[in-house]
Design an enzyme around this catalytic site. Structure first.
Site, short mmCIF file in Angstrom:
data_model
loop_
_atom_site.label_atom_id
_atom_site.label_comp_id
_atom_site.label_asym_id
_atom_site.label_seq_id
_atom_site.Cartn_x
_atom_site.Cartn_y
_atom_site.Cartn_z
N GLY A 54 35.56 41.67 -2.62
CA GLY A 54 34.40 40.78 -2.49
C GLY A 54 33.13 41.58 -2.78
N ASP A 108 35.13 37.67 -5.75
CA ASP A 108 34.39 36.68 -4.96
C ASP A 108 33.16 37.36 -4.39
OD1 ASP A 108 35.06 37.60 -1.97
OD2 ASP A 108 36.87 37.84 -3.17
N GLU A 148 48.77 41.56 -10.24
CA GLU A 148 48.23 42.75 -10.91
C GLU A 148 49.33 43.72 -11.27
OE1 GLU A 148 44.06 44.23 -10.20
OE2 GLU A 148 45.21 44.41 -8.37
N1 SAH Z 1 47.54 37.14 -0.59
C1 SAH Z 1 46.54 36.18 -0.30
C2 SAH Z 1 45.18 36.75 -0.01
C3 SAH Z 1 44.99 38.14 -0.40
S1 SAH Z 1 43.91 38.91 0.72
C4 SAH Z 1 46.46 35.21 -1.45
O1 SAH Z 1 47.31 35.29 -2.31
O2 SAH Z 1 45.53 34.40 -1.49
C5 SAH Z 1 42.74 39.48 -0.35
C6 SAH Z 1 43.05 40.74 -1.08
O3 SAH Z 1 41.99 40.98 -1.97
C7 SAH Z 1 43.10 41.94 -0.17
O4 SAH Z 1 44.12 42.78 -0.61
C8 SAH Z 1 41.70 42.57 -0.29
O5 SAH Z 1 41.77 43.96 -0.50
C9 SAH Z 1 41.04 41.91 -1.49
N2 SAH Z 1 39.82 41.13 -1.25
C10 SAH Z 1 39.25 40.34 -2.20
N3 SAH Z 1 38.15 39.73 -1.71
C11 SAH Z 1 37.99 40.13 -0.44
C12 SAH Z 1 37.05 39.79 0.59
N4 SAH Z 1 36.06 38.92 0.37
N5 SAH Z 1 37.22 40.37 1.81
C13 SAH Z 1 38.23 41.23 2.03
N6 SAH Z 1 39.16 41.56 1.08
C14 SAH Z 1 39.06 41.02 -0.14
#
Ligand code: SAH
Length: 249
Positions: A79, A215, A13
């Site tokens: 999410g 998600d 982003e």
């Molecule tokens: N860096 C890892 C995962 C990122 S963690 C990767 O590249 O896969 C997820 C990020 O998105 C966090 O910063 C959080 O703020 C957000 N996020 C998106 N969906 C989420 C969910 N279901 N639960 C918690 N955070 C979520």
């Protein structure tokens, strides 16, 4: 008008936002890379929050202490919890709460001890401007129909309301249902917003935040996550911020 901070949790982003800055130069503080420059003529500093509440609070504190920012904008993904917060929708926060804060029975569940509150509101004027930008970008459509179809997105909507944060990637149905039951007005869940909101509250600095629903916080939450951030969320963020800054003139 002082410098505006733009904070995001994901590299993908941030890259889309940095691409809008012609004169960006970097400064390292606390192991974080702060990109200083201009966006549409406005003085900005752009940085990765890093993931989780503590990391995000450190980043926000550095923005206050080292960069003296006048306002903070957060963009990211989350999410969806509310049944109508679908993948591809944008949620603009009116308030934040830490869903994993619980010092009961000393304090009511969710209340941040010594603050006398569980919820931290965003700045109404900044939030209204961000919501306007989000609404107009969604209406205009930044992504082509084929790309939207790839992700099963039909008509992306904008929502405004409560976003909850906690140090957990919520990725099973049982947990997301529990959150919905305990906090029925929560629209979406993520891992940083409430921390940044609390730091902004401490410093009296206006804060606004938007999250694209990546998600449904269920068992499929991790599927295509990065692909979504790269192809959908980062495009939304860049377009919404560009619109936001163009409207400020
Ligand atoms: N860096 C890892 C995962 C990122 S963690 C990767 O590249 O896969 C997820 C990020 O998105 C966090 O910063 C959080 O703020 C957000 N996020 C998106 N969906 C989420 C969910 N279901 N639960 C918690 N955070 C979520």
């Amino acid at each position: 008008m002082g410098r505006i901070a733009i904070v995001s949790a994901m590299h993908e982003e941030l890259a889309a936002v940095l691409a809008l800055m012609p004169d960006e130069h970097k400064q390292m503080v606390a192991g974080r890379s702060f990109a200083l420059g201009h966006l549409n003529g406005h003085e900005v500093v752009v940085v990765l929050s890093r993931i989780g509440k503590v990391a995000a609070a450190t980043t926000a504190t550095v923005l206050m202490e080292r960069f003296g920012v006048a306002q903070v904008l957060f963009t990211g993904v989350a999410g969806g919890l509310a049944s109508d917060a679908r993948v591809g929708d944008v949620v603009v926060a009116t308030e934040f709460l830490q869903h994993d804060m619980d010092a009961s029975p000393l304090f009511p569940a969710y209340e941040v001890p010594l603050y006398g509150r569980a919820r931290f509101g965003t700045d109404p004027a900044l939030t209204a401007a961000l919501a306007l930008a989000a609404q107009s970008v969604l209406q205009q459509g930044v992504l082509d129909a084929a790309r939207l179809q790839d992700f099963g997105i039909t008509r992306p909507q904008m929502h405004q309301g409560l976003i909850v944060s906690g140090d957990r990637f919520v990725s099973n149905r049982r947990e997301s249902q529990q959150l919905q039951q305990s906090l029925p007005d929560a629209l979406a869940v993520e891992m940083e917003g409430a921390a940044v909101a609390q730091v902004c509250h401490d410093y009296g600095v206006p804060f606004a935040a938007m999250r694209t629903v990546s998600d449904r916080a269920d068992d499929d939450a991790h599927a295509d996550f990065l692909k979504f951030v790269t192809h959908v969320a980062s495009r939304y963020s860049a377009a919404i911020l560009a619109r936001f800054f163009a409207a400020r003139a």
